[in-house]
Design an enzyme around this catalytic site. Structure first.
Site, PDB file in Angstrom:
ATOM      1  N   ASP A 193      -6.934  -3.199  -7.381  1.00  0.00           N
ATOM      2  CA  ASP A 193      -7.717  -3.669  -6.245  1.00  0.00           C
ATOM      3  C   ASP A 193      -7.941  -5.158  -6.406  1.00  0.00           C
ATOM      4  OD1 ASP A 193      -9.557  -2.507  -3.858  1.00  0.00           O
ATOM      5  OD2 ASP A 193     -10.538  -4.227  -4.793  1.00  0.00           O
TER       6      ASP A 193
ATOM      7  N   ARG B  64      -6.816  11.641  -7.192  1.00  0.00           N
ATOM      8  CA  ARG B  64      -8.010  10.824  -7.066  1.00  0.00           C
ATOM      9  C   ARG B  64      -9.229  11.581  -6.550  1.00  0.00           C
ATOM     10  NH1 ARG B  64      -9.032   6.165  -5.254  1.00  0.00           N
ATOM     11  NH2 ARG B  64     -11.083   6.943  -5.781  1.00  0.00           N
TER      12      ARG B  64
ATOM     13  N   ARG C 297      -3.486   6.422  -0.189  1.00  0.00           N
ATOM     14  CA  ARG C 297      -3.998   7.552   0.568  1.00  0.00           C
ATOM     15  C   ARG C 297      -2.981   8.255   1.455  1.00  0.00           C
ATOM     16  NH1 ARG C 297      -8.971   4.637   3.300  1.00  0.00           N
ATOM     17  NH2 ARG C 297      -7.455   2.940   3.233  1.00  0.00           N
TER      18      ARG C 297
ATOM     19  N   ARG D  26       0.820  -1.217   0.000  1.00  0.00           N
ATOM     20  CA  ARG D  26       0.000   0.000   0.000  1.00  0.00           C
ATOM     21  C   ARG D  26       0.855   1.268   0.000  1.00  0.00           C
ATOM     22  NH1 ARG D  26      -4.464  -1.656   4.565  1.00  0.00           N
ATOM     23  NH2 ARG D  26      -5.476  -3.345   3.416  1.00  0.00           N
TER      24      ARG D  26
ATOM     25  N   TYR E 188     -14.891 -12.412  -0.131  1.00  0.00           N
ATOM     26  CA  TYR E 188     -15.613 -11.191  -0.509  1.00  0.00           C
ATOM     27  C   TYR E 188     -16.911 -11.544  -1.240  1.00  0.00           C
ATOM     28  CZ  TYR E 188     -12.095  -7.640   0.644  1.00  0.00           C
ATOM     29  OH  TYR E 188     -11.249  -6.783   1.307  1.00  0.00           O
TER      30      TYR E 188
END
Length: 356
Positions: free
Chosen positions: A86, A50, A41, A37, A161
């Site tokens: 993702d 973004r 962010r 990661r 998921y």
């Protein structure tokens, strides 16, 4: 099919990169470092790019996915880029209705919970992967001698998921399906293995120099369930890379009890989370595997002396393995000060004095 002559591992661009050499077992003088990661962010340039956009659209817009992948390499000087994507992208490309909900993650309005639901899943059309191939090719062209790591989710985490309909703490529905309807479970995991394997292979063929399979939720399984009902499907996913001589890495959370089974998947390196000291992992795995990890992400917000002491401990314990790639024991938290990551890279590379 083998890698083309223009692939970075074949034409020499990344053949001798410290990361590639470490994954293959060569302990060089400078320990390579990258962060799971690392793109995302924690970077202001990412947030600016973004702003207001959809996550999955960003993953499938080649210019944007490439730029986001490159940002942490420019800022931190890490030894590898990890392809920005993702875990559910191949599922989306295969026609499953999934979206990313801010603050929650991937969500399906219609979960996959029956034999009929699994039978309704369609194969992944190779043409659907064209945006992924384009993004990887663009990225590799700009990375030069810095290798790109391909990204894909392991079949169990993908299946969880799909069955849960979104993130879950303990994957109760998925584990229930695993035991109550083993044939449907096996069919679902085979489908997941094939779509994620195709996704990973597309990245490698387009120029990625290593492949990492992420099994974020595997820690909820017993060793027996993993060995009998999950590991064969992870191996099936990795078998999509057969014939492509690239280093393969497995990372999962809570894997201490299943490390021997992960070793049997045929990977070159094993990522270790923050819970298990690297020398203990090396004692379990032996000298045939490179270890990756395992700085505790919680210490990224600690004072530098405490973080530096922890890094020294990780480096020392990592000497028990044949080779070591420094990483976190999980991903970069969104609130991380990016300057801390840059400082870690410089410290691991020996560019800072102990007191800096």
């Amino acid at each position: 099919m083998t890698l083309t002559p223009e692939h970075p591992l074949i034409d020499g661009r990344t053949t001798n990169a410290t990361l590639v050499r470490a994954y293959r077992g060569d302990r060089s003088e400078r320990t390579p470092v990258w962060f799971m990661r690392q793109a995302g962010r924690s970077l202001p340039e990412y947030r600016e790019l973004r702003a207001g956009g959809d996550m999955l659209d960003a993953c499938l817009t080649p210019d944007m996915a490439s730029e986001i992948t490159l940002q942490p390499v420019r800022r931190h000087g890490v030894d590898a880029a990890i392809f920005f994507s993702d875990i559910v992208v191949p599922v989306l490309l295969a026609g499953v209705d999934v979206r990313i909900v801010a603050g929650r993650g991937p969500v399906l309005d219609t979960p996959v919970r029956s034999a009929a639901d699994v039978l309704a899943l369609r194969p992944l059309d190779p043409a659907a992967l064209d945006p992924v191939r384009q993004a990887v090719a663009q990225t590799v062209e700009q990375l030069g001698s810095t290798p790109l790591i391909g990204f894909a989710g392991a079949p169990f985490t993908l299946a969880a998921y799909l069955v849960e309909g979104g993130p879950s703490k303990d994957q109760i529905r998925a584990r229930s399906l695993m035991r109550s309807d083993p044939q449907t479970w096996a069919n679902l995991l085979n489908w997941c293995a094939d779509v994620t394997g195709q996704f990973l292979r597309a990245q490698i063929e387009s120029g990625a120099s290593a492949a990492q399979l992420f099994d974020s939720w595997v820690g909820s399984l017993s060793r027996d369930d993993y060995r009998r009902r999950v590991a064969p499907h992870s191996k099936r996913a990795l078998n999509h890379l057969r014939g492509l001589d690239v280093p393969m890495v497995h990372f999962g959370l809570g894997t201490d009890r299943i490390l021997p089974d992960i070793a049997a998947l045929g990977v070159d390196a094993v990522g270790i989370d923050w819970r298990l000291p690297l020398n203990d992992a090396a004692a379990i795995l032996g000298d045939q595997f490179t270890l990756q990890g395992n700085i505790d992400p919680a210490l990224l917000s600690a004072p530098w002396p405490a973080l530096r002491a922890h890094i020294d401990d990780v480096l020392e314990r990592g000497r028990a393995a044949r080779a070591h790639v420094v990483n976190l024991g999980h991903g970069v938290p969104p609130e991380t000060d990016p300057d801390v990551l840059t400082r870690i890279v410089r410290y691991v590379h020996g560019e800072l004095a102990d007191g800096d």
